[in-house]
Design a protein around this motif. Structure first.
Motif, PDB file in Angstrom:
ATOM      1  N   LEU B 181       1.032  -1.152   0.008  1.00  0.00           N
ATOM      2  CA  LEU B 181      -0.149  -0.002   0.090  1.00  0.00           C
ATOM      3  C   LEU B 181       0.946   1.334   0.027  1.00  0.00           C
ATOM      4  O   LEU B 181       0.515   2.360  -0.689  1.00  0.00           O
ATOM      5  CB  LEU B 181      -0.985   0.112   1.171  1.00  0.00           C
ATOM      6  CG  LEU B 181      -1.995  -1.264   1.306  1.00  0.00           C
ATOM      7  CD1 LEU B 181      -3.127  -0.771   2.298  1.00  0.00           C
ATOM      8  CD2 LEU B 181      -2.520  -1.327  -0.288  1.00  0.00           C
ATOM      9  N   THR B 182       2.016   1.297   0.849  1.00  0.00           N
ATOM     10  CA  THR B 182       2.880   2.266   0.640  1.00  0.00           C
ATOM     11  C   THR B 182       3.428   2.632  -0.856  1.00  0.00           C
ATOM     12  O   THR B 182       3.382   3.815  -1.208  1.00  0.00           O
ATOM     13  CB  THR B 182       4.220   2.213   1.473  1.00  0.00           C
ATOM     14  OG1 THR B 182       3.783   1.786   3.097  1.00  0.00           O
ATOM     15  CG2 THR B 182       5.139   3.254   1.550  1.00  0.00           C
ATOM     16  N   ALA B 183       3.672   1.229  -1.342  1.00  0.00           N
ATOM     17  CA  ALA B 183       4.289   1.575  -2.903  1.00  0.00           C
ATOM     18  C   ALA B 183       3.026   2.312  -3.870  1.00  0.00           C
ATOM     19  O   ALA B 183       3.451   2.624  -4.814  1.00  0.00           O
ATOM     20  CB  ALA B 183       4.629   0.069  -3.249  1.00  0.00           C
ATOM     21  N   ALA B 184       1.849   1.944  -3.454  1.00  0.00           N
ATOM     22  CA  ALA B 184       0.691   2.511  -4.098  1.00  0.00           C
ATOM     23  C   ALA B 184       0.459   3.968  -3.770  1.00  0.00           C
ATOM     24  O   ALA B 184      -0.463   4.540  -4.527  1.00  0.00           O
ATOM     25  CB  ALA B 184      -0.619   1.488  -3.889  1.00  0.00           C
ATOM     26  N   GLY B 185       1.281   4.479  -3.080  1.00  0.00           N
ATOM     27  CA  GLY B 185       0.922   5.757  -2.768  1.00  0.00           C
ATOM     28  C   GLY B 185       0.156   6.097  -1.248  1.00  0.00           C
ATOM     29  O   GLY B 185      -0.268   7.194  -1.175  1.00  0.00           O
TER      30      GLY B 185
END
Lengths: 271, 277
Positions: B181-185
């Protein structure tokens, strides 16, 4: 085989897939001089430089511990690099503040080897999470609270990966192949310009792995999404990419068009 | 099993690592301290054996249980459970945000975040380490005798219990979904509520149900210091040597705690196998 010249000017490589309309050298990702160490005695990346052009499919290969995953994570600053410059869609990632970084990440779908779905919640909720970079808050936390438009988009993404009928199934009850396809649907929910996939089929059986790679192929070919993926499978790397990068002991040792390379060429860079 | 005659070239590894002198001394000191603790605690087999007849005498005088004040006792028992339930629910609601702030890696690296982290951990440690009976004494002084003081004591005890275990379960939650989810912003808050909390949910449910069971047992004892519930009835019965009534109360408490435990197990299994969201 001699090491190919690393191209930062963005000259186009021969494409296996039909040339997309908008591929005139625009780089979605450019990494230069990237270094990363974990502690004093474990240097993983040593001045890595590469670029990925818009609508190109690039495979990054290398043996275990070569630095493939770290390179991908550093590219999005999921792991903070020690040195180097990263440009994402012509914007500087290295110096981006948290808010800007989130906006940049929202344009990149990251697919992980172990899928990284949230267990115990439905496939649909997992896909809806893909929109959190654009619109956070409680309405994006679960399909229970999501507005109709978001649920419709998420269902469309599940349809694109052929899993609409599993929308309300718990993520931890899906098979490995289905989980990875839900992870891809989550990435598609971001409406990404670039998909970064870290060994996306390594934990899947050959049939499921083939299905997932075909799905990536279709997205690259039909929708013009740029793809950067890591793989241990040389044949897959050659079949599903326009260009192959090989990394060895934290350094890029090969950068060449995949239709000019053979399995033997790539095999040299393992071990 | 037959000897296959294979002899490894480098021999077999040791089953146990031989402790160094310092570690060996530590083990010996630890064993000595444990034995000394038995002495300090007045542990005595002879006293245990000689107390046997007194126990038999108590049981004979307590049997059969008295059904004289059953309606009043049932009312007090219900009040006991209500104290436990209300205290646990409020405790869980308060402990969740506190645990999020107190869990490592859930807040940012800034000074405010670090201060909140340290402050919340300190508060949880205080609530966790001070026994509920002490809190009950404090609240009896603060809000007076009665079930409200008991409920507040259970609140605080539950915050300490759930806060600690909620925070630990969030720290132990699988990192992969959060990273995705962090990678998805996604923001930190979104990541916590979308990835960390669902991953820690089985532990939250188990901890919450244990907290209810614990609170049910505690609420009996809290009555002894005037904080409401059936505990005061037990104390009065014992003080007046009305052992038959005391036996009735003990059996009622046993049935209540057993029911809560069984219901907890049932609810735990049903919720954990439940449908997705």
């Amino acid at each position: 085989m001699a090491q190919a010249q690393i191209d930062f000017a963005g000259a186009s490589a021969p494409a296996k897939f039909p040339t997309p309309v908008n591929s005139a050298g625009f780089r979605d990702l450019a990494v230069q001089g990237l270094s990363k160490s974990f502690g004093a005695d474990r240097t993983v990346l040593r001045g890595v430089s590469f670029s990925v052009r818009a609508q190109e499919a690039v495979a990054l290969i290398g043996s275990n511990g070569a630095g493939k995953s770290t390179a991908l994570r550093c590219a999005l600053r999921l792991v903070e690099p020690d040195e180097g410059d990263i440009q994402l869609f012509n914007e500087d990632v290295t110096s981006a503040r948290q808010h800007r970084l989130r906006k940049l990440r929202a344009n990149v779908g990251f697919v992980f080897q172990k899928h990284n779905l949230v267990p115990r919640v439905s496939a649909l909720t997992n896909v809806i999470h893909g929109n959190l970079g654009r619109s956070g808050g409680i309405r994006g936390w679960s399909q229970l609270f999501a507005p109709v438009s978001l649920r419709e988009r998420a269902m469309h993404c599940l349809e694109r990966v052929g899993l609409a009928d599993k929308a309300l199934q718990r993520a931890d009850q899906l098979s490995g192949g289905q989980s990875q396809r839900v992870a891809i649907a989550r990435a598609l929910m971001q409406d990404p310009k670039l998909i970064v996939a870290d060994e996306p089929v390594a934990s899947l059986d050959p049939v499921a792995g083939h299905e997932v790679m075909e799905l990536f192929h279709k997205l690259t070919r039909d929708e013009g999404i740029t793809l950067l993926f890591t793989s241990h499978n040389i044949e897959q790397a050659l079949s599903y990419s326009d260009r192959v990068l090989a990394i060895k002991q934290g350094e890029i040792v090969l950068d060449g068009a995949s239709n000019t390379l053979s399995s033997a060429d790539l095999g040299k860079h393992y071990g | 099993m037959a000897d296959i005659g294979y002899r490894p070239e480098r021999g077999l590894p040791q089953r146990f690592e031989r402790p160094g002198a310092l570690r060996f001394t530590f083990y010996v000191a630890l064993a000595a301290f444990v034995l000394w603790s038995f002495q300090g605690a007045g542990w005595s087999f002879s006293a245990l054996v000689s107390g046997g007849p007194a126990l038999v005498d108590f049981l004979s005088r307590a049997w059969p249980p008295s059904a004289e004040r059953l309606p009043q006792l049932a009312e007090a028992l219900l009040e006991t459970f209500q104290m436990a339930l209300a205290g646990t629910v409020i405790g869980i609601i308060v402990s969740l945000p506190l645990a999020i702030v107190a869990a490592k890696g859930m807040t940012g690296p800034g000074i405010i975040s670090r201060s909140l982290y340290s402050g919340s951990r300190l508060l949880i440690a205080l609530f966790w380490t001070v026994p509920d009976l002490v809190w009950a004494l404090v609240f009896v002084i603060t809000v007076g005798l009665g079930p409200f003081a008991g409920t507040l004591a259970i609140d605080v005890d539950t915050i300490g219990f759930c806060g600690r275990f909620f925070a630990e379960s969030m720290e132990d939650a699988e990192k992969g979904p959060s990273e995705a989810l962090t990678a998805a912003g996604a923001s930190k808050l979104d990541t916590v509520f979308c990835a960390v909390v669902p991953a820690a949910m089985p532990s939250f449910i188990t901890t919450s149900l244990f907290a209810l069971e614990k609170a049910t047992r505690s609420s009996v004892v809290l009555g002894l210091v005037g904080a409401g519930g059936i505990g005061i009835e037990l104390k009065v019965a014992m003080d007046f040597f009305d052992y038959q009534l005391a036996m009735t109360i003990i059996l009622m408490i046993f049935v209540l705690v057993l029911c809560v435990e069984r219901l907890g197990n049932f609810a735990r299994n049903r919720i954990l196998e439940g449908s997705p969201r």
